[in-house]
Design an enzyme around this catalytic site. Sequence first.
Site, PDB file in Angstrom:
ATOM      1  N   ARG A  35       0.750  -1.578   0.313  1.00 50.08           N
ATOM      2  CA  ARG A  35      -0.009  -0.622  -0.155  1.00 50.08           C
ATOM      3  C   ARG A  35       0.900   1.033   0.293  1.00 50.08           C
ATOM      4  O   ARG A  35       0.574   2.370  -0.853  1.00 50.08           O
ATOM      5  CB  ARG A  35      -0.524  -0.122   0.982  1.00 50.08           C
ATOM      6  N   GLY A 351      -9.125  -7.755  -2.112  1.00 53.17           N
ATOM      7  CA  GLY A 351      -9.526  -9.386  -1.188  1.00 53.17           C
ATOM      8  C   GLY A 351      -9.313 -10.363  -1.844  1.00 53.17           C
ATOM      9  O   GLY A 351      -7.680 -10.106  -1.983  1.00 53.17           O
ATOM     10  N   GLY A 374     -13.816  -3.546   0.383  1.00 52.35           N
ATOM     11  CA  GLY A 374     -15.043  -3.409   0.591  1.00 52.35           C
ATOM     12  C   GLY A 374     -15.343  -2.284  -0.857  1.00 52.35           C
ATOM     13  O   GLY A 374     -16.913  -1.924  -1.497  1.00 52.35           O
TER      14      GLY A 374
END
Length: 394
Positions: A35, A351, A374
Amino acid sequence: MKKSIADIDVQNKRVLVRCDLNVPMENGRVSDATRIDASLPTIRYLMEKGAGIILMSHLGRPGGKPDTEFTMAPVAGELSARLGADVQFCASSAVVDDEVQRCAEALAPGEIMLLENLRFRPEEEQNEDRFSKQLADLADIYVNDAFGTAHRAHASTVGVAQYLPAVCGFLIKKELDFLGEALDHPKRPLVAILGGSKVSDKIGVIESLIEKADRIIVGGGMAYTFIKATGGHIGLSLLEESSVELARDLLEKAKKNGVPFLLPTDHVAGDAFKPDCNVRIVDGVDIPDGWMGMDIGPETALRFACYAGEAATVIWNGPMGVFEFPAFEGGTLAVARAMAESSAITIIGGGDSAAAVNRFGLADRMSHISTGGGASMEFLEGKVLPGVAALMDA
Ligand code: AMP
């Protein structure tokens, strides 16, 4: 279309950037910097353009109060190392205070500072107005580059945007370009492949994609609720009893829309949910008692891979089986390989399918891997993401 940092002048401006630096930590060190790396293009661009850069993110779940376990300090170190530039860490547990304000005002063009964990303040998740204003007061421009939290209305994703010119960074722009294009103007045929364990999590996505896709493929544990809905026998396989009726409705809806809805027609079954269980291939939709379907079978894998290969756009979310156990990874691998080898636009909706593609070493052969599990699911459901809606239109 939303405005991005490429559309505005940032030179000599102070720019407040909401990143997703919520990285996994082990013993106080960053254990996976994916990330952080994903945030670098936006940060580097702002450095080159001569902006003063104020970075902010949440990390873990400190529950609205300061907790040294969740400090952003190690992230600042990792960022510095990757950028080859100093990242000044503002250690204030209040996140913003007079000292932090002074540091922001003293930033020279190209300099970078990182705020403490936003979720040390309960006001963050409450999208509280005063905290939003405090954050906004640090800067002249707001950039949201945290797709992973764009489906949440927080102070740092929504509140702050009402006080500053608000644009997206390169990461969110890429997400919107790929996911938005695939839904609104897909190259056809558009094939949606859905898997994973829970039907109830994916109902919204399936409902939305039935309206848009040319073919829906369902594998993984959730396929068994659909197979049950068609009258099949599923043995010990995963079942969401409360979703059987809904599964039947979705199959009916797909039929009405003329969208082929494909389910596994053979299975790799195990006699227990463990890696070293006994394994057998079961044909048809009649899984014997005492056995559970833990992967799509070899013929189904071939069929699904074939459809993935023929598509012009593929959206994939959720593994085809228990890919974490080598005996049951075949179906997920077959679909991942077919996507990697195809010339289609291939999109992984975050995911577990992203984890699988990484594990197979095929990540760099996909067109786009969404950074927000999400958020990408909500986007695919057709919902408006508050963190995106808050940005200026192009
Ligand atoms: P989800 O979070 O709903 O996308 O589910 C991902 C999980 O589903 C992975 O950890 C897989 O191991 C699991 N899974 C996939 N297929 C099956 C299956 N046939 N039976 C049980 N679990 C499964």
